[in-house]
Design a protein around this motif. Structure first.
Motif, PDB file in Angstrom:
ATOM      1  N   LEU A  46      -0.339   2.954  -3.631  1.00 40.92           N
ATOM      2  CA  LEU A  46       0.213   3.210  -2.272  1.00 40.92           C
ATOM      3  C   LEU A  46       1.197   3.316  -1.914  1.00 40.92           C
ATOM      4  O   LEU A  46       1.288   4.804  -1.380  1.00 40.92           O
ATOM      5  CB  LEU A  46      -0.842   1.721  -1.440  1.00 40.92           C
ATOM      6  N   ILE A  47       1.657   2.639  -2.113  1.00 43.92           N
ATOM      7  CA  ILE A  47       3.593   3.287  -1.686  1.00 43.92           C
ATOM      8  C   ILE A  47       4.344   2.717  -2.269  1.00 43.92           C
ATOM      9  O   ILE A  47       4.194   1.745  -3.149  1.00 43.92           O
ATOM     10  CB  ILE A  47       3.609   2.547  -0.557  1.00 43.92           C
ATOM     11  N   GLN A  48       5.694   3.458  -2.713  1.00 46.96           N
ATOM     12  CA  GLN A  48       7.197   2.669  -3.045  1.00 46.96           C
ATOM     13  C   GLN A  48       7.648   2.574  -2.599  1.00 46.96           C
ATOM     14  O   GLN A  48       8.174   3.648  -1.830  1.00 46.96           O
ATOM     15  CB  GLN A  48       6.965   3.917  -4.552  1.00 46.96           C
ATOM     16  N   TYR A  49       8.468   2.265  -2.509  1.00 51.78           N
ATOM     17  CA  TYR A  49       9.804   0.961  -2.092  1.00 51.78           C
ATOM     18  C   TYR A  49      11.263   1.579  -2.881  1.00 51.78           C
ATOM     19  O   TYR A  49      11.087   0.929  -3.949  1.00 51.78           O
ATOM     20  CB  TYR A  49      10.200   0.561  -0.977  1.00 51.78           C
ATOM     21  N   TYR A  50      11.854   2.060  -2.501  1.00 49.07           N
ATOM     22  CA  TYR A  50      13.620   2.156  -3.626  1.00 49.07           C
ATOM     23  C   TYR A  50      14.701   1.229  -3.062  1.00 49.07           C
ATOM     24  O   TYR A  50      15.579   2.018  -2.102  1.00 49.07           O
ATOM     25  CB  TYR A  50      13.483   2.978  -4.234  1.00 49.07           C
ATOM     26  N   ASN A  51      15.086   0.555  -2.517  1.00 48.63           N
ATOM     27  CA  ASN A  51      16.418   0.016  -2.095  1.00 48.63           C
ATOM     28  C   ASN A  51      16.049  -0.068  -1.373  1.00 48.63           C
ATOM     29  O   ASN A  51      16.951   0.284  -0.033  1.00 48.63           O
ATOM     30  CB  ASN A  51      17.594   0.907  -2.989  1.00 48.63           C
ATOM     31  N   GLY A  52      15.013  -0.253  -0.236  1.00 55.39           N
ATOM     32  CA  GLY A  52      14.770  -0.438   1.212  1.00 55.39           C
ATOM     33  C   GLY A  52      14.540   1.044   1.899  1.00 55.39           C
ATOM     34  O   GLY A  52      13.966   0.851   2.672  1.00 55.39           O
ATOM     35  N   ALA A  56       8.075   6.763  -3.072  1.00 57.04           N
ATOM     36  CA  ALA A  56       6.606   7.575  -2.320  1.00 57.04           C
ATOM     37  C   ALA A  56       5.478   7.180  -1.868  1.00 57.04           C
ATOM     38  O   ALA A  56       5.792   6.051  -1.732  1.00 57.04           O
ATOM     39  CB  ALA A  56       6.218   7.901  -4.106  1.00 57.04           C
ATOM     40  N   LYS A  57       3.965   7.926  -1.501  1.00 59.12           N
ATOM     41  CA  LYS A  57       3.537   7.607  -0.842  1.00 59.12           C
ATOM     42  C   LYS A  57       2.278   7.922  -1.600  1.00 59.12           C
ATOM     43  O   LYS A  57       2.132   9.037  -1.679  1.00 59.12           O
ATOM     44  CB  LYS A  57       3.384   8.050   0.670  1.00 59.12           C
ATOM     45  N   GLY A  58       0.807   6.774  -1.237  1.00 53.78           N
ATOM     46  CA  GLY A  58       0.181   7.508  -1.946  1.00 53.78           C
ATOM     47  C   GLY A  58      -1.662   7.246  -0.747  1.00 53.78           C
ATOM     48  O   GLY A  58      -1.052   8.227   0.094  1.00 53.78           O
ATOM     49  N   ASN A  59      -2.739   6.901  -1.826  1.00 51.79           N
ATOM     50  CA  ASN A  59      -3.952   6.906  -0.723  1.00 51.79           C
ATOM     51  C   ASN A  59      -3.479   5.823   0.124  1.00 51.79           C
ATOM     52  O   ASN A  59      -4.381   4.627   0.294  1.00 51.79           O
ATOM     53  CB  ASN A  59      -4.822   6.401  -1.722  1.00 51.79           C
ATOM     54  N   ILE A  60      -2.512   5.053   0.948  1.00 48.87           N
ATOM     55  CA  ILE A  60      -2.725   4.424   2.205  1.00 48.87           C
ATOM     56  C   ILE A  60      -2.462   4.861   3.448  1.00 48.87           C
ATOM     57  O   ILE A  60      -2.833   5.990   3.893  1.00 48.87           O
ATOM     58  CB  ILE A  60      -0.961   4.024   2.318  1.00 48.87           C
ATOM     59  N   LEU A  61      -4.037   3.852   4.094  1.00 48.25           N
ATOM     60  CA  LEU A  61      -4.626   4.405   5.581  1.00 48.25           C
ATOM     61  C   LEU A  61      -3.195   4.204   6.521  1.00 48.25           C
ATOM     62  O   LEU A  61      -2.443   3.186   6.252  1.00 48.25           O
ATOM     63  CB  LEU A  61      -5.649   3.279   5.683  1.00 48.25           C
ATOM     64  N   GLU A  62      -3.422   4.659   7.525  1.00 47.17           N
ATOM     65  CA  GLU A  62      -2.267   4.445   8.380  1.00 47.17           C
ATOM     66  C   GLU A  62      -2.283   3.161   9.325  1.00 47.17           C
ATOM     67  O   GLU A  62      -1.610   2.514   9.840  1.00 47.17           O
ATOM     68  CB  GLU A  62      -2.980   5.607   9.641  1.00 47.17           C
ATOM     69  N   ARG A  63      -3.783   2.493   8.963  1.00 50.87           N
ATOM     70  CA  ARG A  63      -3.835   1.109   9.265  1.00 50.87           C
ATOM     71  C   ARG A  63      -3.073   0.364   8.363  1.00 50.87           C
ATOM     72  O   ARG A  63      -2.661  -1.275   9.008  1.00 50.87           O
ATOM     73  CB  ARG A  63      -5.448   0.786   9.351  1.00 50.87           C
ATOM     74  N   PHE A  64      -2.210   1.260   7.152  1.00 54.85           N
ATOM     75  CA  PHE A  64      -1.844   0.215   6.655  1.00 54.85           C
ATOM     76  C   PHE A  64      -0.323   0.385   6.345  1.00 54.85           C
ATOM     77  O   PHE A  64      -0.178   1.765   6.537  1.00 54.85           O
ATOM     78  CB  PHE A  64      -2.049   0.337   5.065  1.00 54.85           C
ATOM     79  N   SER A  65       0.871  -0.442   6.165  1.00 57.96           N
ATOM     80  CA  SER A  65       1.754  -0.259   6.278  1.00 57.96           C
ATOM     81  C   SER A  65       2.710  -1.168   5.640  1.00 57.96           C
ATOM     82  O   SER A  65       2.364  -2.294   5.656  1.00 57.96           O
ATOM     83  CB  SER A  65       2.560  -0.320   7.496  1.00 57.96           C
ATOM     84  N   ALA A  66       4.003  -0.651   4.839  1.00 59.10           N
ATOM     85  CA  ALA A  66       4.539  -1.035   3.896  1.00 59.10           C
ATOM     86  C   ALA A  66       5.686  -1.337   4.145  1.00 59.10           C
ATOM     87  O   ALA A  66       6.287  -0.569   5.398  1.00 59.10           O
ATOM     88  CB  ALA A  66       4.650  -0.968   2.946  1.00 59.10           C
ATOM     89  N   GLN A  67       7.236  -2.023   4.223  1.00 58.99           N
ATOM     90  CA  GLN A  67       8.455  -1.851   4.044  1.00 58.99           C
ATOM     91  C   GLN A  67       9.293  -2.810   2.989  1.00 58.99           C
ATOM     92  O   GLN A  67       8.106  -3.876   2.916  1.00 58.99           O
ATOM     93  CB  GLN A  67       8.848  -3.024   5.470  1.00 58.99           C
ATOM     94  N   GLN A  68      10.407  -3.010   2.708  1.00 58.54           N
ATOM     95  CA  GLN A  68      11.583  -3.384   1.954  1.00 58.54           C
ATOM     96  C   GLN A  68      12.432  -4.187   2.456  1.00 58.54           C
ATOM     97  O   GLN A  68      13.450  -3.295   3.436  1.00 58.54           O
ATOM     98  CB  GLN A  68      11.385  -2.304   0.600  1.00 58.54           C
ATOM     99  N   PHE A  69      12.785  -4.663   2.677  1.00 61.25           N
ATOM    100  CA  PHE A  69      13.425  -6.263   3.188  1.00 61.25           C
ATOM    101  C   PHE A  69      15.012  -5.716   2.568  1.00 61.25           C
ATOM    102  O   PHE A  69      14.863  -5.833   1.298  1.00 61.25           O
ATOM    103  CB  PHE A  69      13.291  -6.815   3.644  1.00 61.25           C
TER     104      PHE A  69
END
Lengths: 112, 113
Positions: A46-52, A56-69
């Motif tokens: 779906l998605i990758q976060y590195y140090n906040g 990279a983004k994969g097959n993630i729907l617009e209804r989905f979101s992510a974050q790294q704190f």
């Protein structure tokens, strides 16, 4: 035990609802990845976060979101849930922006 | 899009025999390949990896072979044990596209006592 923790273990909700899945990476790891595992699509990135920052983004729907704190834990938010969103959601972490990924035990989401 | 696939969805072997799980990949730009083991109710567990500049890598009881000419990857498990029963996934990574892994469909390995 990979050292990656995910909560909750199970989640049952209704269509149209919104949920938040939480992931704590292994101590010292800076990257967090989210994957979805469903019966018909297999394991999908779906998605990758590195140090906040989103890396990279994969097959993630617009209804989905992510974050790294700042403390490096990550949350995956799924909204306007549909029956087809029922799946296992895995978080993985790695030390750098690349390299071996260690997977957590997953969150099983059931949308009724 | 590019995908990674597996030839055999289920493999049944006798305890003590060797197991071979195969995988075909289609992205010629992939430079890193990994085998994961997933037991019921758990997340994928790293088994062994190999980079595209190698054609063979050995671990404890496991060997991964990479044939870039035909885009084929295999996992060999020596002296298969009941604890090896699980679903095995191959995954590929194109480092130029970040560290996202593209997984194959998985092969279920069943070990008969």
């Amino acid at each position: 035990d990979s050292g990656v923790t995910q909560t909750p273990k199970h989640l049952i909700t209704a269509t149209g609802q919104r949920v938040t899945l939480r992931c704590s990476p292994r101590s010292g790891d800076l990257s967090v990845y989210w994957y979805q595992q469903s019966l018909d699509q297999g394991l999908q990135f779906l998605i990758q976060y590195y140090n906040g920052e989103e890396r990279a983004k994969g097959n993630i729907l617009e209804r989905f979101s992510a974050q790294q704190f700042p403390d490096l834990h990550s949350e995956l938010n799924l909204s306007s849930l549909e029956l087809g969103d029922s799946a296992l959601y895995f978080c993985a972490s790695s030390f750098g922006a690349s390299g071996e990924q260690f997977f957590g035990p997953g969150t099983r989401l059931t949308v009724l | 899009g590019e995908s990674v696939g597996l030839h055999l969805p289920t493999l049944s072997v006798q305890e003590g025999d060797n197991s071979i799980i195969n995988c075909a990949y289609s992205n010629s730009a992939s430079d890193y390949f990994i085998w994961y083991k997933q037991e019921s109710g758990k997340g994928p567990q790293f088994i062994i990896d190999i980079r595209s500049n190698m054609d063979k890598r050995q671990g404890q009881r496991v060997t991964v072979l990479l044939n870039k000419t035909v885009k084929h990857l295999s996992l060999q498990i020596a002296a298969t044990q009941p604890g090896d029963s699980a679903v095995y996934f191959c995954a590929e990574n194109d480092n130029n596209a970040g560290n996202m892994l593209t997984f194959g469909g998985g092969t279920r390995l069943m070990v008969k006592p």
